[in-house]
Design a protein around this motif. Structure first.
Motif, PDB file in Angstrom:
ATOM      1  N   ASP A  49       0.877  -1.053   0.061  1.00  0.00           N
ATOM      2  CA  ASP A  49      -0.188   0.003   0.103  1.00  0.00           C
ATOM      3  C   ASP A  49       0.722   1.213   0.043  1.00  0.00           C
ATOM      4  OD1 ASP A  49      -2.396  -1.504  -0.180  1.00  0.00           O
ATOM      5  OD2 ASP A  49      -2.896  -1.467   1.991  1.00  0.00           O
ATOM      6  N   ASP A  50       2.155   0.989   0.339  1.00  0.00           N
ATOM      7  CA  ASP A  50       3.077   2.243   0.355  1.00  0.00           C
ATOM      8  C   ASP A  50       3.278   3.016  -1.230  1.00  0.00           C
ATOM      9  OD1 ASP A  50       3.347   1.268   2.910  1.00  0.00           O
ATOM     10  OD2 ASP A  50       5.492   0.983   2.707  1.00  0.00           O
ATOM     11  N   PHE A  51       2.863   1.746  -2.062  1.00  0.00           N
ATOM     12  CA  PHE A  51       3.196   2.405  -3.605  1.00  0.00           C
ATOM     13  C   PHE A  51       2.214   3.687  -3.816  1.00  0.00           C
ATOM     14  CE2 PHE A  51       4.474  -2.152  -4.865  1.00  0.00           C
ATOM     15  CZ  PHE A  51       5.723  -1.639  -4.461  1.00  0.00           C
ATOM     16  N   LEU A  52       1.045   3.727  -2.998  1.00  0.00           N
ATOM     17  CA  LEU A  52      -0.038   4.758  -3.349  1.00  0.00           C
ATOM     18  C   LEU A  52       0.533   6.003  -2.946  1.00  0.00           C
ATOM     19  CD1 LEU A  52      -3.355   3.009  -2.091  1.00  0.00           C
ATOM     20  CD2 LEU A  52      -2.463   3.089  -4.258  1.00  0.00           C
ATOM     21  N   LYS A  53       0.538   7.081  -3.779  1.00  0.00           N
ATOM     22  CA  LYS A  53       0.631   8.412  -3.384  1.00  0.00           C
ATOM     23  C   LYS A  53      -0.708   9.036  -2.464  1.00  0.00           C
ATOM     24  CE  LYS A  53       4.011   9.780  -6.730  1.00  0.00           C
ATOM     25  NZ  LYS A  53       4.634  10.737  -7.175  1.00  0.00           N
ATOM     26  N   LYS A  54      -0.128   9.724  -1.577  1.00  0.00           N
ATOM     27  CA  LYS A  54      -1.174  10.377  -0.581  1.00  0.00           C
ATOM     28  C   LYS A  54      -2.206  11.459  -1.491  1.00  0.00           C
ATOM     29  CE  LYS A  54       0.844   9.367   3.315  1.00  0.00           C
ATOM     30  NZ  LYS A  54       1.602   8.495   2.774  1.00  0.00           N
ATOM     31  N   LYS A  55      -2.047  12.146  -2.536  1.00  0.00           N
ATOM     32  CA  LYS A  55      -2.559  12.925  -3.162  1.00  0.00           C
ATOM     33  C   LYS A  55      -2.764  12.657  -4.693  1.00  0.00           C
ATOM     34  CE  LYS A  55      -0.904  17.013  -1.462  1.00  0.00           C
ATOM     35  NZ  LYS A  55      -0.537  18.179  -1.146  1.00  0.00           N
ATOM     36  N   GLY A  56      -3.568  13.184  -5.271  1.00  0.00           N
ATOM     37  CA  GLY A  56      -3.538  13.382  -6.811  1.00  0.00           C
ATOM     38  C   GLY A  56      -3.926  12.113  -7.534  1.00  0.00           C
ATOM     39  N   TRP A  57      -3.740  11.817  -8.695  1.00  0.00           N
ATOM     40  CA  TRP A  57      -4.312  10.767  -9.546  1.00  0.00           C
ATOM     41  C   TRP A  57      -3.002  10.126 -10.202  1.00  0.00           C
ATOM     42  CZ3 TRP A  57      -9.202   9.840  -9.438  1.00  0.00           C
ATOM     43  CH2 TRP A  57     -10.230  10.807  -8.765  1.00  0.00           C
ATOM     44  N   SER A  58      -2.057   9.915  -9.495  1.00  0.00           N
ATOM     45  CA  SER A  58      -0.901   8.990 -10.013  1.00  0.00           C
ATOM     46  C   SER A  58      -1.026   7.506  -9.341  1.00  0.00           C
ATOM     47  CB  SER A  58       0.515   9.564  -9.464  1.00  0.00           C
ATOM     48  OG  SER A  58       0.688  10.903 -10.040  1.00  0.00           O
ATOM     49  N   ASP A 108      -3.791  12.821 -14.149  1.00  0.00           N
ATOM     50  CA  ASP A 108      -3.991  14.493 -14.603  1.00  0.00           C
ATOM     51  C   ASP A 108      -3.002  15.280 -15.418  1.00  0.00           C
ATOM     52  OD1 ASP A 108      -6.262  14.902 -13.563  1.00  0.00           O
ATOM     53  OD2 ASP A 108      -5.733  15.827 -11.732  1.00  0.00           O
ATOM     54  N   LYS A 109      -1.764  14.456 -15.665  1.00  0.00           N
ATOM     55  CA  LYS A 109      -0.725  15.153 -16.607  1.00  0.00           C
ATOM     56  C   LYS A 109      -0.885  14.432 -17.741  1.00  0.00           C
ATOM     57  CE  LYS A 109       2.427  17.286 -13.430  1.00  0.00           C
ATOM     58  NZ  LYS A 109       3.115  16.721 -12.551  1.00  0.00           N
ATOM     59  N   LEU A 110      -0.951  12.860 -17.816  1.00  0.00           N
ATOM     60  CA  LEU A 110      -0.771  12.138 -19.129  1.00  0.00           C
ATOM     61  C   LEU A 110      -2.160  11.652 -19.613  1.00  0.00           C
ATOM     62  CD1 LEU A 110       2.272  10.596 -17.604  1.00  0.00           C
ATOM     63  CD2 LEU A 110       2.291  12.034 -19.593  1.00  0.00           C
ATOM     64  N   THR A 135       0.304   7.815 -24.323  1.00  0.00           N
ATOM     65  CA  THR A 135       1.076   7.165 -23.486  1.00  0.00           C
ATOM     66  C   THR A 135       0.819   5.461 -23.375  1.00  0.00           C
ATOM     67  OG1 THR A 135       0.817   9.112 -21.996  1.00  0.00           O
ATOM     68  CG2 THR A 135       1.550   7.000 -20.793  1.00  0.00           C
ATOM     69  N   ARG A 136       1.883   4.632 -23.436  1.00  0.00           N
ATOM     70  CA  ARG A 136       1.475   3.399 -23.620  1.00  0.00           C
ATOM     71  C   ARG A 136       2.203   2.452 -22.827  1.00  0.00           C
ATOM     72  NH1 ARG A 136       1.448   4.451 -29.396  1.00  0.00           N
ATOM     73  NH2 ARG A 136       0.208   6.675 -29.151  1.00  0.00           N
ATOM     74  N   LEU A 137       1.732   1.215 -22.425  1.00  0.00           N
ATOM     75  CA  LEU A 137       2.467   0.139 -21.734  1.00  0.00           C
ATOM     76  C   LEU A 137       2.294  -1.131 -22.397  1.00  0.00           C
ATOM     77  CD1 LEU A 137       3.466  -0.404 -18.835  1.00  0.00           C
ATOM     78  CD2 LEU A 137       1.061  -1.188 -18.382  1.00  0.00           C
ATOM     79  N   ALA A 172     -12.272  17.651 -19.387  1.00  0.00           N
ATOM     80  CA  ALA A 172     -13.295  17.080 -18.481  1.00  0.00           C
ATOM     81  C   ALA A 172     -13.048  16.211 -17.324  1.00  0.00           C
ATOM     82  CB  ALA A 172     -14.589  16.715 -19.401  1.00  0.00           C
ATOM     83  N   GLY A 173     -11.842  15.712 -17.321  1.00  0.00           N
ATOM     84  CA  GLY A 173     -11.222  14.634 -16.322  1.00  0.00           C
ATOM     85  C   GLY A 173     -11.921  13.338 -16.828  1.00  0.00           C
ATOM     86  N   PHE A 174     -11.927  12.858 -18.176  1.00  0.00           N
ATOM     87  CA  PHE A 174     -12.842  11.743 -18.604  1.00  0.00           C
ATOM     88  C   PHE A 174     -11.458  10.847 -19.056  1.00  0.00           C
ATOM     89  CE2 PHE A 174     -17.324  11.324 -18.286  1.00  0.00           C
ATOM     90  CZ  PHE A 174     -17.463  12.568 -17.248  1.00  0.00           C
ATOM     91  N   TYR A 175     -10.939   9.962 -18.480  1.00  0.00           N
ATOM     92  CA  TYR A 175      -9.548   9.207 -18.976  1.00  0.00           C
ATOM     93  C   TYR A 175      -9.900   7.747 -19.341  1.00  0.00           C
ATOM     94  CZ  TYR A 175      -8.011  13.159 -16.253  1.00  0.00           C
ATOM     95  OH  TYR A 175      -7.658  14.503 -15.624  1.00  0.00           O
ATOM     96  N   PRO A 176      -9.756   7.589 -20.703  1.00  0.00           N
ATOM     97  CA  PRO A 176      -9.836   5.938 -21.010  1.00  0.00           C
ATOM     98  C   PRO A 176      -8.583   5.610 -20.956  1.00  0.00           C
ATOM     99  CG  PRO A 176     -10.092   7.589 -23.071  1.00  0.00           C
ATOM    100  CD  PRO A 176      -9.918   8.363 -21.894  1.00  0.00           C
TER     101      PRO A 176
END
Ligand code: ATP
Ligand code: MG
Length: 428
Positions: free
Chosen positions: A157-166, A182-184, A339-341, A313-317
């Protein structure tokens, strides 16, 4: 006597090593790199002279060594990066001589286990496979790691950031890499069956639910008959859940309507996007096995529109597919999702379809090993969140649905049949 024998063996080892160093094959990685360059024809002819690469700098890094090379003018770093496997194979070629550090002999305890210790030194040396990472920033940086990246990185659970959408994407040598939605914004995920796409999608859904339970909304489209996302269907954050390819168009139309409503919301207050307007809500449209809708022109048009307009609009596919052909990842979707994985793929062409460059075909066949590309490519091991961990993490967010008729009928039947034993009167 024993001390004499051992010191003779050590001296013989050191003498043998120096003989091999001068007369044997190249054992130094720096020299090997230069030889690989010239043997592979990676040289440039200038005024009748062959210009070779030269190693500008060398330094120790954690777990290996970094070589910084100056490429002659006219040599393409992209070509070399694409042929990374040639360098990696060259550095891993096993000579008939044993390539080991004589200092390891000094660590041997000269007791009855001495022979076994020598055998282990040799064996470990043979098993270790070096991995390299390439980067170009005006100089070509070749990082040679003595041990491969870990085959599994268990979720914490430490992998989670406290804030934002990463969300965490995976670990490379330097640590964890995050994808900041929120950036990519959006993401395309691809890879051969069985190497971790759905596992990754499950992990990011769980991570987003854990981090932003009040502001995240999902539309989940699982075209593998719901096998992957069924466990999320009753989460209070899941607005739509669809498994039927024929109904995807309707679902995407509804998403588009929600997106237009969001546009109206921030435009009326004079803002140009949700971030400016301070709106916290974000909507993720996650599609597993997208190839099933790739030929439906209307679906693709809707998805492309969402990818293009969704940023404000904050709609991310997030679009995932097994077989990355130009058909399964339509060009308009690609254009709008940079952005790709990519997990391991079967050919350079497939890799180019996802990453716009070769490389994913050379990944080792390890589940969770992938290349993440935003501006640059990073080889990562995605965190492994087991099915049990996913269930446990999302359980507090499951909404209790009203009991269905048949379930209620069964329940009331049980209640009736058990009632006859509930109270007994005896004559006193
Ligand atoms: N990050 C990981 N670390 C270790 N093992 C993993 C990882 N991701 C997946 N695996 C293993 O690989 C198996 C297959 O993963 P997953 O179902 O995600 O593959 P997939 O790419 O979605 O396959 P398909 O295309 O057939 O749906 C998992 O059951 C798990 O055992
Ligand atoms: Mg899958």
């Amino acid at each position: 006597m024993f001390v004499e024998i051992s010191s003779t063996i050590i001296m013989a080892g050191v003498a043998g090593y120096s003989y091999l160093k001068t007369n044997g094959p190249t054992t130094n990685d720096g020299e090997k790199i230069q030889r690989i360059f010239s043997n592979s024809g990676w040289t440039i002819n200038e005024k009748g002279k062959t210009k070779k690469v030269c190693i500008h700098r060398k330094r120790k890094i954690e777990g290996g060594t970094e070589y910084v090379l100056q490429l002659p003018l006219g040599m393409s770093s992209k070509d070399i990066i694409e042929k990374k496997h040639v360098l990696e194979d060259g550095l891993n070629i096993r000579s008939k001589y044993i390539d080991f550090d004589p200092r390891e002999l000094l660590k041997i305890k000269w007791d009855r286990t001495a022979l076994k210790q020598i055998r282990d030194i040799v064996k470990n040396k043979k098993i270790a496979r070096k991995e390299i990472a390439l980067d170009f920033d005006g100089m070509l940086r070749i990082r040679v790691y003595n041990q491969p990246l870990a085959n599994q990185i268990d979720w914490k659970d430490d992998f989670l950031k406290k804030k934002g959408w990463s969300v965490p994407v995976g670990c490379n040598r330097e640590g964890m890499i995050w994808h900041d939605f929120d950036k990519l914004y959006s993401l395309i995920v691809a890879g051969t069956p069985g190497y971790g796409k759905s596992q990754f999608l499950n992990m990011i859904i769980s991570a987003l639910v854990m981090m932003q339970p009040d502001d995240v909304t999902f539309t989940l489209i699982d075209l593998k008959e719901g096998a992957e996302f069924k466990k999320f269907e009753n989460l209070k954050q899941v607005k739509r859940f669809e498994t039927d390819p024929k109904k995807v168009k309707e679902v995407l139309e509804e998403v588009e309507k929600d997106m237009s409503a969001m546009y109206r919301r921030f435009i009326k207050d004079g803002y140009s996007n949700v971030k400016e307007a301070g709106i916290k809500d974000r909507h993720f449209i996650i599609i597993d096995e997208g190839a099933d809708i790739a030929e439906d022109a209307e679906c693709i048009k809707l998805l492309t529109g969402i990818a293009r307009k969704g940023r404000a609009a904050g709609f991310y596919p997030v679009y995932s597919t097994q077989y990355p052909t130009s058909r399964s990842i339509p060009i308009d979707v690609k254009r709008n999702i940079p952005t790709r994985l990519s997990f391991v793929l079967d050919s350079g062409t497939a890799s180019s379809n996802v990453l716009d460059q070769a490389g994913a075909e050379d990944l080792p066949m390890i589940p969770g090993r992938a290349i993440y590309k935003n501006v640059r490519c990073h080889t990562v091991q995605t965190p492994y969140m087991s099915a049990g961990q996913v269930k446990q993490r999302v359980k507090p967010h499951i909404r209790i649905k009203p009991r269905k008729d048949e379930a209620y009928a069964e329940y009331s039947h049980q209640e009736k049949t058990s009632r006859k034993h509930s109270l007994k009167f005896e004559k006193v």
